[in-house]
Design a protein around this motif. Sequence first.
Motif, PDB file in Angstrom:
ATOM      1  N   ALA A 230     -77.609 -97.277  18.851  1.00 53.58           N
ATOM      2  CA  ALA A 230     -78.118 -95.918  18.655  1.00 53.58           C
ATOM      3  C   ALA A 230     -77.879 -95.064  19.893  1.00 53.58           C
ATOM      4  O   ALA A 230     -77.497 -93.892  19.783  1.00 53.58           O
ATOM      5  N   ALA A 231     -78.081 -95.629  21.077  1.00 53.74           N
ATOM      6  CA  ALA A 231     -77.878 -94.886  22.326  1.00 53.74           C
ATOM      7  C   ALA A 231     -76.427 -94.447  22.484  1.00 53.74           C
ATOM      8  O   ALA A 231     -76.153 -93.411  23.090  1.00 53.74           O
ATOM      9  N   HIS A 232     -75.502 -95.229  21.927  1.00 52.53           N
ATOM     10  CA  HIS A 232     -74.078 -94.875  21.995  1.00 52.53           C
ATOM     11  C   HIS A 232     -73.644 -93.994  20.829  1.00 52.53           C
ATOM     12  O   HIS A 232     -72.499 -93.557  20.779  1.00 52.53           O
ATOM     13  N   GLY A 233     -74.541 -93.765  19.881  1.00 56.15           N
ATOM     14  CA  GLY A 233     -74.202 -92.941  18.726  1.00 56.15           C
ATOM     15  C   GLY A 233     -73.289 -93.656  17.741  1.00 56.15           C
ATOM     16  O   GLY A 233     -72.587 -93.010  16.969  1.00 56.15           O
ATOM     17  N   TRP A 234     -73.299 -94.989  17.754  1.00 55.37           N
ATOM     18  CA  TRP A 234     -72.456 -95.771  16.861  1.00 55.37           C
ATOM     19  C   TRP A 234     -73.152 -95.933  15.503  1.00 55.37           C
ATOM     20  O   TRP A 234     -74.336 -96.275  15.443  1.00 55.37           O
ATOM     21  N   LYS A 235     -72.406 -95.700  14.456  1.00 55.01           N
ATOM     22  CA  LYS A 235     -72.926 -95.911  13.108  1.00 55.01           C
ATOM     23  C   LYS A 235     -73.280 -97.385  12.955  1.00 55.01           C
ATOM     24  O   LYS A 235     -72.477 -98.261  13.275  1.00 55.01           O
ATOM     25  N   HIS A 236     -74.494 -97.651  12.487  1.00 54.64           N
ATOM     26  CA  HIS A 236     -74.914 -99.040  12.333  1.00 54.64           C
ATOM     27  C   HIS A 236     -75.936 -99.173  11.215  1.00 54.64           C
ATOM     28  O   HIS A 236     -76.576 -98.197  10.827  1.00 54.64           O
ATOM     29  N   GLU A 237     -76.028-100.409  10.710  1.00 49.23           N
ATOM     30  CA  GLU A 237     -76.993-100.745   9.663  1.00 49.23           C
ATOM     31  C   GLU A 237     -77.653-102.058  10.042  1.00 49.23           C
ATOM     32  O   GLU A 237     -77.002-102.966  10.543  1.00 49.23           O
ATOM     33  N   ARG A 238     -78.929-102.139   9.761  1.00 48.13           N
ATOM     34  CA  ARG A 238     -79.671-103.356  10.060  1.00 48.13           C
ATOM     35  C   ARG A 238     -80.337-103.872   8.803  1.00 48.13           C
ATOM     36  O   ARG A 238     -80.888-103.105   8.022  1.00 48.13           O
ATOM     37  N   ASP A 239     -80.277-105.194   8.660  1.00 43.87           N
ATOM     38  CA  ASP A 239     -80.948-105.857   7.549  1.00 43.87           C
ATOM     39  C   ASP A 239     -81.642-107.085   8.121  1.00 43.87           C
ATOM     40  O   ASP A 239     -81.025-108.143   8.283  1.00 43.87           O
ATOM     41  N   GLY A 240     -82.897-106.939   8.499  1.00 42.36           N
ATOM     42  CA  GLY A 240     -83.670-108.042   9.062  1.00 42.36           C
ATOM     43  C   GLY A 240     -83.098-108.519  10.381  1.00 42.36           C
ATOM     44  O   GLY A 240     -83.074-107.772  11.354  1.00 42.36           O
ATOM     45  N   ASP A 241     -82.622-109.755  10.389  1.00 43.22           N
ATOM     46  CA  ASP A 241     -82.100-110.354  11.620  1.00 43.22           C
ATOM     47  C   ASP A 241     -80.587-110.227  11.740  1.00 43.22           C
ATOM     48  O   ASP A 241     -79.935-111.004  12.451  1.00 43.22           O
ATOM     49  N   GLU A 242     -80.018-109.247  11.052  1.00 42.16           N
ATOM     50  CA  GLU A 242     -78.580-108.993  11.134  1.00 42.16           C
ATOM     51  C   GLU A 242     -78.346-107.506  11.322  1.00 42.16           C
ATOM     52  O   GLU A 242     -79.031-106.672  10.731  1.00 42.16           O
ATOM     53  N   ILE A 243     -77.370-107.169  12.161  1.00 45.01           N
ATOM     54  CA  ILE A 243     -77.017-105.770  12.383  1.00 45.01           C
ATOM     55  C   ILE A 243     -75.507-105.644  12.422  1.00 45.01           C
ATOM     56  O   ILE A 243     -74.809-106.544  12.911  1.00 45.01           O
ATOM     57  N   VAL A 244     -75.010-104.538  11.882  1.00 49.46           N
ATOM     58  CA  VAL A 244     -73.579-104.263  11.835  1.00 49.46           C
ATOM     59  C   VAL A 244     -73.362-102.853  12.374  1.00 49.46           C
ATOM     60  O   VAL A 244     -74.051-101.916  11.966  1.00 49.46           O
ATOM     61  N   ALA A 245     -72.408-102.716  13.298  1.00 48.53           N
ATOM     62  CA  ALA A 245     -72.052-101.409  13.846  1.00 48.53           C
ATOM     63  C   ALA A 245     -70.546-101.219  13.715  1.00 48.53           C
ATOM     64  O   ALA A 245     -69.789-102.193  13.621  1.00 48.53           O
ATOM     65  N   HIS A 246     -70.130 -99.963  13.732  1.00 47.63           N
ATOM     66  CA  HIS A 246     -68.710 -99.633  13.660  1.00 47.63           C
ATOM     67  C   HIS A 246     -68.344 -98.817  14.893  1.00 47.63           C
ATOM     68  O   HIS A 246     -69.014 -97.838  15.215  1.00 47.63           O
ATOM     69  N   VAL A 247     -67.280 -99.271  15.574  1.00 45.46           N
ATOM     70  CA  VAL A 247     -66.879 -98.673  16.850  1.00 45.46           C
ATOM     71  C   VAL A 247     -65.386 -98.404  16.809  1.00 45.46           C
ATOM     72  O   VAL A 247     -64.599 -99.270  16.410  1.00 45.46           O
ATOM     73  N   LYS A 248     -64.982 -97.232  17.252  1.00 43.44           N
ATOM     74  CA  LYS A 248     -63.564 -96.887  17.331  1.00 43.44           C
ATOM     75  C   LYS A 248     -62.990 -97.435  18.624  1.00 43.44           C
ATOM     76  O   LYS A 248     -63.480 -97.162  19.705  1.00 43.44           O
ATOM     77  N   GLY A 249     -61.947 -98.238  18.507  1.00 42.85           N
ATOM     78  CA  GLY A 249     -61.262 -98.782  19.665  1.00 42.85           C
ATOM     79  C   GLY A 249     -59.953 -98.049  19.901  1.00 42.85           C
ATOM     80  O   GLY A 249     -59.653 -97.059  19.234  1.00 42.85           O
ATOM     81  N   SER A 250     -59.167 -98.534  20.834  1.00 45.82           N
ATOM     82  CA  SER A 250     -57.865 -97.927  21.122  1.00 45.82           C
ATOM     83  C   SER A 250     -56.874 -98.147  19.991  1.00 45.82           C
ATOM     84  O   SER A 250     -56.036 -97.292  19.719  1.00 45.82           O
ATOM     85  N   TRP A 251     -56.939 -99.324  19.346  1.00 55.09           N
ATOM     86  CA  TRP A 251     -55.966 -99.697  18.327  1.00 55.09           C
ATOM     87  C   TRP A 251     -56.493 -99.524  16.908  1.00 55.09           C
ATOM     88  O   TRP A 251     -55.735 -99.238  15.993  1.00 55.09           O
TER      89      TRP A 251
END
Length: 166
Positions: free
Chosen positions: A24-45
């Motif tokens: 959240a501090a990085h402004g990355w889109k993410h979803e959490r479901d209990g003890d699992e979290i998924v985020a999406h980050v744009k890389g160079s490639w």
Amino acid sequence: MMLDEVEEDGDDAVPIDTLERYFAAHGWKHERDGDEIVAHVKGSWTEFELRAIWRGEDGVLQFLALPDIRVADERRGAIYETIGLINEQLWIGHFELWSSSGILLYRHAAMLPEEPVLTIDQAEMMIDAAIDECERFYPVFQFVLWGGKSPKEAIAASMIETQGEA
């Protein structure tokens, strides 16, 4: 939210809580479901999916980085060889190929059995290491999959050290 605020808020947080605040501090889109979290980050490639799973009963945080590479059945032998050569060079974590889906990923785990607390500095190091390794070896996988190079040729071609900027 700034990273220093994440540190102040997360002194007694379980690992997934810390990662959620970090994303959240990085402004990355993410979803959490209990003890699992998924985020999406744009890389160079490419865009990376970052996935963390907390297994409290074992005190293990598993962290995955998926660099959006799928391997067709006919290329799996070459990719398995490539993964083996790359993994020899890694100190932390490893690359693997999921046999059922052909998805390539980087995996790392942290054991936190005594006090299941992940500091913001630990989270940052884990995330940075995963992204850095995916960025570093992404061209190798592309050379093998699309460039017609052998695993050794791909590693040699993409590991050339450059100096300066063009």
